[in-house]
Design a protein around this motif. Sequence first.
Motif, PDB file in Angstrom:
ATOM      1  N   LEU A   1      42.792  55.165  33.515  1.00 60.86           N
ATOM      2  CA  LEU A   1      44.047  54.494  33.830  1.00 60.86           C
ATOM      3  C   LEU A   1      44.002  53.099  33.230  1.00 60.86           C
ATOM      4  O   LEU A   1      43.047  52.354  33.445  1.00 60.86           O
ATOM      5  N   TYR A   2      45.038  52.760  32.469  1.00 63.63           N
ATOM      6  CA  TYR A   2      45.170  51.439  31.862  1.00 63.63           C
ATOM      7  C   TYR A   2      46.431  50.778  32.397  1.00 63.63           C
ATOM      8  O   TYR A   2      47.426  51.449  32.685  1.00 63.63           O
ATOM      9  N   SER A   3      46.406  49.453  32.506  1.00 68.18           N
ATOM     10  CA  SER A   3      47.603  48.706  32.904  1.00 68.18           C
ATOM     11  C   SER A   3      47.702  47.452  32.061  1.00 68.18           C
ATOM     12  O   SER A   3      46.704  46.942  31.551  1.00 68.18           O
ATOM     13  N   TRP A   4      48.936  46.965  31.897  1.00 69.43           N
ATOM     14  CA  TRP A   4      49.166  45.729  31.161  1.00 69.43           C
ATOM     15  C   TRP A   4      50.540  45.187  31.500  1.00 69.43           C
ATOM     16  O   TRP A   4      51.381  45.883  32.035  1.00 69.43           O
ATOM     17  N   GLY A   5      50.724  43.901  31.240  1.00 66.78           N
ATOM     18  CA  GLY A   5      51.990  43.235  31.520  1.00 66.78           C
ATOM     19  C   GLY A   5      51.804  42.102  32.507  1.00 66.78           C
ATOM     20  O   GLY A   5      50.692  41.605  32.719  1.00 66.78           O
ATOM     21  N   SER A   6      52.914  41.706  33.121  1.00 63.21           N
ATOM     22  CA  SER A   6      52.879  40.651  34.117  1.00 63.21           C
ATOM     23  C   SER A   6      52.111  41.150  35.331  1.00 63.21           C
ATOM     24  O   SER A   6      52.302  42.274  35.781  1.00 63.21           O
ATOM     25  N   ASN A   7      51.236  40.328  35.856  1.00 64.44           N
ATOM     26  CA  ASN A   7      50.401  40.742  36.979  1.00 64.44           C
ATOM     27  C   ASN A   7      50.834  40.058  38.268  1.00 64.44           C
ATOM     28  O   ASN A   7      49.999  39.688  39.094  1.00 64.44           O
ATOM     29  N   ASP A   8      52.155  39.893  38.438  1.00 64.19           N
ATOM     30  CA  ASP A   8      52.680  39.313  39.671  1.00 64.19           C
ATOM     31  C   ASP A   8      52.141  40.085  40.867  1.00 64.19           C
ATOM     32  O   ASP A   8      52.194  41.310  40.905  1.00 64.19           O
ATOM     33  N   ARG A   9      51.603  39.373  41.827  1.00 66.75           N
ATOM     34  CA  ARG A   9      51.136  39.935  43.089  1.00 66.75           C
ATOM     35  C   ARG A   9      49.998  40.944  42.927  1.00 66.75           C
ATOM     36  O   ARG A   9      49.718  41.714  43.816  1.00 66.75           O
ATOM     37  N   GLY A  10      49.370  40.989  41.749  1.00 68.38           N
ATOM     38  CA  GLY A  10      48.262  41.908  41.533  1.00 68.38           C
ATOM     39  C   GLY A  10      48.682  43.317  41.194  1.00 68.38           C
ATOM     40  O   GLY A  10      47.913  44.258  41.352  1.00 68.38           O
ATOM     41  N   VAL A  11      49.896  43.469  40.681  1.00 68.60           N
ATOM     42  CA  VAL A  11      50.464  44.795  40.430  1.00 68.60           C
ATOM     43  C   VAL A  11      49.672  45.616  39.412  1.00 68.60           C
ATOM     44  O   VAL A  11      49.797  46.839  39.382  1.00 68.60           O
ATOM     45  N   LEU A  12      48.827  45.000  38.608  1.00 70.60           N
ATOM     46  CA  LEU A  12      48.059  45.759  37.623  1.00 70.60           C
ATOM     47  C   LEU A  12      46.828  46.435  38.219  1.00 70.60           C
ATOM     48  O   LEU A  12      46.206  47.278  37.587  1.00 70.60           O
ATOM     49  N   GLY A  13      46.450  46.048  39.446  1.00 69.38           N
ATOM     50  CA  GLY A  13      45.307  46.680  40.103  1.00 69.38           C
ATOM     51  C   GLY A  13      43.967  46.326  39.489  1.00 69.38           C
ATOM     52  O   GLY A  13      43.007  47.080  39.595  1.00 69.38           O
TER      53      GLY A  13
ATOM     54  N   GLY B   1      42.194  43.476  40.180  1.00 69.51           N
ATOM     55  CA  GLY B   1      41.382  42.596  41.005  1.00 69.51           C
ATOM     56  C   GLY B   1      41.691  41.123  40.862  1.00 69.51           C
ATOM     57  O   GLY B   1      40.985  40.287  41.415  1.00 69.51           O
ATOM     58  N   ASP B   2      42.731  40.785  40.094  1.00 69.01           N
ATOM     59  CA  ASP B   2      43.107  39.378  39.915  1.00 69.01           C
ATOM     60  C   ASP B   2      44.614  39.293  39.691  1.00 69.01           C
ATOM     61  O   ASP B   2      45.321  40.284  39.836  1.00 69.01           O
ATOM     62  N   LEU B   3      45.095  38.111  39.361  1.00 68.69           N
ATOM     63  CA  LEU B   3      46.526  37.896  39.129  1.00 68.69           C
ATOM     64  C   LEU B   3      46.808  37.469  37.696  1.00 68.69           C
ATOM     65  O   LEU B   3      47.851  36.896  37.403  1.00 68.69           O
ATOM     66  N   VAL B   4      45.912  37.780  36.763  1.00 67.31           N
ATOM     67  CA  VAL B   4      46.023  37.362  35.375  1.00 67.31           C
ATOM     68  C   VAL B   4      46.872  38.354  34.584  1.00 67.31           C
ATOM     69  O   VAL B   4      46.627  39.564  34.621  1.00 67.31           O
ATOM     70  N   THR B   5      47.862  37.859  33.860  1.00 64.64           N
ATOM     71  CA  THR B   5      48.702  38.691  33.000  1.00 64.64           C
ATOM     72  C   THR B   5      47.876  39.250  31.856  1.00 64.64           C
ATOM     73  O   THR B   5      47.024  38.555  31.295  1.00 64.64           O
ATOM     74  N   ARG B   6      48.097  40.509  31.493  1.00 62.90           N
ATOM     75  CA  ARG B   6      47.395  41.152  30.373  1.00 62.90           C
ATOM     76  C   ARG B   6      48.420  41.531  29.318  1.00 62.90           C
ATOM     77  O   ARG B   6      49.423  42.169  29.619  1.00 62.90           O
ATOM     78  N   HIS B   7      48.134  41.183  28.063  1.00 61.48           N
ATOM     79  CA  HIS B   7      49.041  41.498  26.961  1.00 61.48           C
ATOM     80  C   HIS B   7      48.635  42.767  26.221  1.00 61.48           C
ATOM     81  O   HIS B   7      49.384  43.247  25.373  1.00 61.48           O
ATOM     82  N   THR B   8      47.473  43.309  26.544  1.00 59.15           N
ATOM     83  CA  THR B   8      47.012  44.566  25.959  1.00 59.15           C
ATOM     84  C   THR B   8      46.534  45.476  27.086  1.00 59.15           C
ATOM     85  O   THR B   8      46.132  45.006  28.153  1.00 59.15           O
ATOM     86  N   PRO B   9      46.575  46.786  26.869  1.00 60.21           N
ATOM     87  CA  PRO B   9      46.112  47.713  27.906  1.00 60.21           C
ATOM     88  C   PRO B   9      44.682  47.412  28.327  1.00 60.21           C
ATOM     89  O   PRO B   9      43.799  47.197  27.497  1.00 60.21           O
TER      90      PRO B   9
END
Length: 134
Positions: A23-35, A37-45
């Motif tokens: 499972l990969y996630s990327w994008g805005s990490n508002d409220r930890g939505v990427l799962g 463990g932090d609140l840092v936005t990711r621009h790549t999967p």
Amino acid sequence: AVLALPSSRASFALVQTDTIPALYSWGSNDRGVLGLGDLVTRHTPTLVTSVAASAIGRVTASGCNNAVYLTLTDGRLVTFGGDNGGGGDGLALATDRPNPVLLAHALSTVSVVAVAAGCRAAFALSDTGRVYTW
């Protein structure tokens, strides 16, 4: 096989290569939505390691409350991210959740097969055909 799931500010991809799911996630990490463990936005999967991808049956992203639900293959349901201001994440905590949390309320004895979610509500379908909402 790839299942890509965009939400309002983040995207997810459940990837199956040979016998190894991921499972990969990327994008805005508002409220930890990427799962992640932090609140840092990711621009790549980025690989989500907080839940074993082999245990994930479905990924559901809600609309404006930034909650993500993982329906596990054993029928349990976990969530991360989310703003509980509207109750859309099913938890009684008004806090960011960058790590998955098991939904252990009324669904703890229910085998969930699918989830649908909007801005202020979510719906779970059980293996017996019953629908639960919060």
